[in-house]
Design a protein around this motif. Sequence first.
Motif, PDB file in Angstrom:
ATOM      1  N   LYS A   1       9.710  18.307  -9.933  1.00 28.86           N
ATOM      2  CA  LYS A   1      10.407  17.937  -8.811  1.00 28.86           C
ATOM      3  C   LYS A   1      10.684  16.494  -8.705  1.00 28.86           C
ATOM      4  N   LYS A   2      10.007  15.651  -9.832  1.00 30.42           N
ATOM      5  CA  LYS A   2      10.121  14.237  -9.722  1.00 30.42           C
ATOM      6  C   LYS A   2       9.536  13.660  -8.826  1.00 30.42           C
ATOM      7  N   ILE A   3       8.528  14.093  -8.165  1.00 23.86           N
ATOM      8  CA  ILE A   3       7.577  13.402  -7.081  1.00 23.86           C
ATOM      9  C   ILE A   3       6.312  12.750  -7.826  1.00 23.86           C
ATOM     10  N   PRO A   4       6.394  11.658  -7.909  1.00 24.26           N
ATOM     11  CA  PRO A   4       5.230  10.939  -8.610  1.00 24.26           C
ATOM     12  C   PRO A   4       3.877  11.051  -8.115  1.00 24.26           C
ATOM     13  N   VAL A   5       2.844  11.257  -8.784  1.00 21.78           N
ATOM     14  CA  VAL A   5       1.662  11.332  -8.310  1.00 21.78           C
ATOM     15  C   VAL A   5       0.770  10.281  -8.760  1.00 21.78           C
ATOM     16  N   VAL A   6      -0.164   9.960  -7.947  1.00 18.14           N
ATOM     17  CA  VAL A   6      -1.458   9.024  -8.228  1.00 18.14           C
ATOM     18  C   VAL A   6      -2.410   9.798  -7.936  1.00 18.14           C
ATOM     19  N   THR A   7      -3.502   9.788  -8.913  1.00 17.72           N
ATOM     20  CA  THR A   7      -4.826  10.512  -8.597  1.00 17.72           C
ATOM     21  C   THR A   7      -6.029   9.459  -8.257  1.00 17.72           C
ATOM     22  N   VAL A   8      -6.643   9.611  -7.271  1.00 21.06           N
ATOM     23  CA  VAL A   8      -7.717   8.498  -6.728  1.00 21.06           C
ATOM     24  C   VAL A   8      -9.049   9.053  -7.283  1.00 21.06           C
ATOM     25  N   ASP A   9      -9.925   8.234  -7.905  1.00 18.65           N
ATOM     26  CA  ASP A   9     -11.265   8.456  -8.268  1.00 18.65           C
ATOM     27  C   ASP A   9     -11.650   9.542  -9.377  1.00 18.65           C
ATOM     28  N   THR A  10     -10.727  10.376  -9.466  1.00 19.25           N
ATOM     29  CA  THR A  10     -10.641  11.446 -10.504  1.00 19.25           C
ATOM     30  C   THR A  10      -9.257  11.269 -11.430  1.00 19.25           C
ATOM     31  N   ARG A  11      -9.666  11.863 -12.729  1.00 18.15           N
ATOM     32  CA  ARG A  11      -8.705  11.847 -13.560  1.00 18.15           C
ATOM     33  C   ARG A  11      -8.389  13.392 -14.021  1.00 18.15           C
ATOM     34  N   PRO A  12      -7.116  13.905 -14.076  1.00 21.03           N
ATOM     35  CA  PRO A  12      -6.871  15.349 -14.361  1.00 21.03           C
ATOM     36  C   PRO A  12      -7.202  15.519 -15.918  1.00 21.03           C
TER      37      PRO A  12
ATOM     38  N   VAL B   1     -24.423   1.418  -7.458  1.00 21.44           N
ATOM     39  CA  VAL B   1     -22.935   0.980  -7.950  1.00 21.44           C
ATOM     40  C   VAL B   1     -21.991   1.065  -6.917  1.00 21.44           C
ATOM     41  N   SER B   2     -21.390  -0.112  -6.483  1.00 17.01           N
ATOM     42  CA  SER B   2     -20.249  -0.128  -5.538  1.00 17.01           C
ATOM     43  C   SER B   2     -18.881   0.398  -6.145  1.00 17.01           C
ATOM     44  N   GLN B   3     -18.731   1.682  -5.590  1.00 13.80           N
ATOM     45  CA  GLN B   3     -17.356   2.196  -5.837  1.00 13.80           C
ATOM     46  C   GLN B   3     -16.478   1.753  -4.790  1.00 13.80           C
ATOM     47  N   PRO B   4     -15.249   1.183  -5.090  1.00 13.80           N
ATOM     48  CA  PRO B   4     -14.422   0.568  -4.292  1.00 13.80           C
ATOM     49  C   PRO B   4     -13.493   1.423  -3.387  1.00 13.80           C
ATOM     50  N   ALA B   5     -14.075   1.775  -2.139  1.00 11.89           N
ATOM     51  CA  ALA B   5     -13.257   2.724  -1.288  1.00 11.89           C
ATOM     52  C   ALA B   5     -12.165   1.896  -0.816  1.00 11.89           C
ATOM     53  N   ASP B   6     -12.308   0.756  -0.657  1.00  9.91           N
ATOM     54  CA  ASP B   6     -10.883  -0.050  -0.102  1.00  9.91           C
ATOM     55  C   ASP B   6      -9.903  -0.113  -1.073  1.00  9.91           C
ATOM     56  N   LEU B   7     -10.433  -0.611  -2.178  1.00 12.35           N
ATOM     57  CA  LEU B   7      -9.411  -0.765  -3.271  1.00 12.35           C
ATOM     58  C   LEU B   7      -8.840   0.741  -3.877  1.00 12.35           C
ATOM     59  N   TYR B   8      -9.537   1.681  -3.713  1.00 11.31           N
ATOM     60  CA  TYR B   8      -8.837   2.782  -4.118  1.00 11.31           C
ATOM     61  C   TYR B   8      -7.755   3.301  -3.296  1.00 11.31           C
ATOM     62  N   ALA B   9      -8.053   2.915  -1.764  1.00  9.86           N
ATOM     63  CA  ALA B   9      -6.848   3.217  -1.028  1.00  9.86           C
ATOM     64  C   ALA B   9      -5.814   2.281  -1.279  1.00  9.86           C
ATOM     65  N   LYS B  10      -6.065   0.924  -1.259  1.00  6.95           N
ATOM     66  CA  LYS B  10      -5.173  -0.293  -1.711  1.00  6.95           C
ATOM     67  C   LYS B  10      -4.155   0.206  -2.911  1.00  6.95           C
ATOM     68  N   TYR B  11      -4.665   0.342  -4.015  1.00  7.27           N
ATOM     69  CA  TYR B  11      -3.923   0.638  -5.188  1.00  7.27           C
ATOM     70  C   TYR B  11      -3.302   1.856  -5.252  1.00  7.27           C
ATOM     71  N   ALA B  12      -3.832   2.981  -4.813  1.00  8.93           N
ATOM     72  CA  ALA B  12      -3.201   4.353  -4.675  1.00  8.93           C
ATOM     73  C   ALA B  12      -1.783   4.025  -4.104  1.00  8.93           C
ATOM     74  N   LEU B  13      -1.686   3.363  -2.988  1.00  8.61           N
ATOM     75  CA  LEU B  13      -0.610   3.274  -2.211  1.00  8.61           C
ATOM     76  C   LEU B  13       0.202   2.448  -2.946  1.00  8.61           C
ATOM     77  N   TYR B  14      -0.285   1.340  -3.625  1.00 10.65           N
ATOM     78  CA  TYR B  14       0.404   0.330  -4.380  1.00 10.65           C
ATOM     79  C   TYR B  14       1.155   0.936  -5.385  1.00 10.65           C
ATOM     80  N   TYR B  15       0.466   1.829  -6.311  1.00 10.93           N
ATOM     81  CA  TYR B  15       1.166   2.452  -7.117  1.00 10.93           C
ATOM     82  C   TYR B  15       2.206   3.392  -7.116  1.00 10.93           C
TER      83      TYR B  15
END
Length: 354
Positions: free
Chosen positions: A116-127, A276-290
């Motif tokens: 359907k040509k809807i781009p997907v960004v996955t966060v924290d996990t890789r398919p 190990v500090s996993q970046p919750a803030d940057l996950y949100a920021k760059y998911a939406l950026y991409y």
Amino acid sequence: MRLRTALCSVVSTLSALALVSACGSGSTGAGSSGGAPLVGVDYPRSDTDFWNSYIKYTPQYAEEQGLDLKTTNSQNDVAKLTANAQTFISQGVKGLAMAPQDTAAIAPTLAQMEAKKIPVVTVDTRPDTGKVFMVVRADNRAYGEKACQYLGTKLGGKGKVVMLQGGLDSINGRDRTEAFNDCMKKNFPGVKVFGEATNWDGAVAAQKLQTRLTQHPDIKGVYMQSSFALSGTLQVLQRKRLLVDPEDKKHVFVVSNDGIPEELKSIAEGKIDATVSQPADLYAKYALYYLKAAIDGKTFKPGKTDHDSTIVQVRDGLLEDQLAAPLVTADGGTYGGVPSVKSDDKSLWGNNLG
């Protein structure tokens, strides 16, 4: 005749006003012409401090990117995630961010989104299979390696540790587990590792830790693959009278993953030793950026980014932006060649939640 002309003039004027009103009252939200693009974000769960922090950051960064936002919560259930994706399609989203916990079962949904040509960004996990526009994730193998280097150094290269694994149906659980085991075998062969699968369930983790400590009271280290196990681990150590100062010979060294405020506080108090500090803030920021970049037709290639990370190609056609995730300790020392930052460092997102 004059009356007819006047009436026609009034009708014409009212019609024009109605048309202007109709044009001006359309939604300025997503999907509307000239409005903010509508994107969907599926939250994977809301029963951990880490994901609740991600949920908190998401609307902020959607607004920053000029995106209209729809959200769902799949509650760690791939069937719900699939259904939520169908809802997003019906709502006309232009892009979708998700964090599939079962990284194999999500493949059919990804194929449908691609068709359907809807781009997907996955966060924290890789398919495991399938295409997405970008994976936003930290290097999860590095999580396991950093935990290994810290515990192996603290234990002097010998002793017993329990690894409270996440879910092995997740690339994160597999990466952290394999890297921790590989690092221990290579660098600290005198350390015995007891691996315990928990499916990211805190109650299961606590029960399995309790059993292992009963069987092996000389265990001196615990690696929790996520903060989901923090509360239960502290309770078990308290019951076993092992929740003691790091200088006490009975102390059990504990390393976690996430970097939530409670972990940082526990490090400062000497209850656990590192995370190990996993970046919750940057996950949100760059998911939406991409997502915004995908909608705008931008493309990316492997290499260093302008935000202290590296984009790597993990397989043909799949890119992953590996964000920084530092080791955090009480003293900010270096362990097994791995530098750390102090738990009170203001650069850590866990110290900046309002």
